[in-house]
Write an enzyme that holds these catalytic residues in place. Structure first.
Site, mmCIF file in Angstrom:
data_model
loop_
_atom_site.group_PDB
_atom_site.id
_atom_site.type_symbol
_atom_site.label_atom_id
_atom_site.label_comp_id
_atom_site.label_asym_id
_atom_site.label_seq_id
_atom_site.Cartn_x
_atom_site.Cartn_y
_atom_site.Cartn_z
ATOM 1 N N HIS A 99 0.848 -1.190 0.000
ATOM 2 C CA HIS A 99 0.000 0.000 0.000
ATOM 3 C C HIS A 99 0.880 1.235 0.000
ATOM 4 O O HIS A 99 1.894 1.300 0.679
ATOM 5 C CB HIS A 99 -0.987 0.008 1.168
ATOM 6 C CG HIS A 99 -0.395 -0.196 2.526
ATOM 7 N ND1 HIS A 99 0.124 -1.405 2.955
ATOM 8 C CD2 HIS A 99 -0.240 0.659 3.553
ATOM 9 C CE1 HIS A 99 0.555 -1.277 4.196
ATOM 10 N NE2 HIS A 99 0.350 -0.023 4.581
ATOM 11 N N HIS A 101 1.096 5.124 0.811
ATOM 12 C CA HIS A 101 0.503 6.214 1.590
ATOM 13 C C HIS A 101 0.710 7.511 0.812
ATOM 14 O O HIS A 101 1.841 7.841 0.448
ATOM 15 C CB HIS A 101 1.204 6.358 2.948
ATOM 16 C CG HIS A 101 1.065 5.191 3.844
ATOM 17 N ND1 HIS A 101 0.067 5.096 4.795
ATOM 18 C CD2 HIS A 101 1.797 4.055 3.960
ATOM 19 C CE1 HIS A 101 0.200 3.963 5.452
ATOM 20 N NE2 HIS A 101 1.242 3.305 4.964
#
Length: 137
Positions: A99, A101
């Site tokens: 993921h 950010h």
């Protein structure tokens, strides 16, 4: 295979403040943000980290991270930004699904990584709506 919260979010099993998605990528507001508008960009398929994801899919994720950065800048009038990927537990990765950010930064607002904030009641929904509106203008 262990259950993955990010896979469940991408598949719609867990509701979230979704901003948009492509065939391969899902983009949503972090539920425990470091700043207002903190967004996660994830592959829809389970990919552990930068080391194991295919170059093609990693490219798609990063293109959407860049797109998201521009959208957040337009929607939230931020002053700076962090784009960050933690890899593996010793690199600070808490969820073992890649993921990215995308973290807005605002002048005069200090931020310390690891110190999370909570949205006020209804604030996350308002921020998501503002960002989605900026995408369409």
């Amino acid at each position: 295979m262990n259950p993955c919260i990010l896979c469940d979010i991408a598949s719609g099993k867990i509701p979230t403040a979704k901003l948009y998605e492509t065939d391969d990528v899902f983009v949503f507001l972090d539920n425990n943000p470091l700043s207002i508008g903190h967004t996660l960009v994830i592959p829809k398929s389970h990919e552990s980290d930068t080391f194991t994801i295919s170059e093609k899919l990693f490219g798609s994720v990063m293109i959407e991270a860049k797109r998201t950065a521009h959208i957040l800048e337009k929607a939230l009038h931020l002053d700076g930004m962090n784009v960050l990927i933690n890899n593996r537990p010793d690199g600070g990765q808490e969820l073992l699904h890649l993921h990215v950010h995308v973290i807005p930064r605002y002048k005069g607002v200090p931020m310390h990584f690891g110190e999370r904030m909570q949205y006020k009641e209804g604030e996350q929904k308002e921020v998501a709506e503002k960002i989605r509106a900026a995408m369409n203008s």
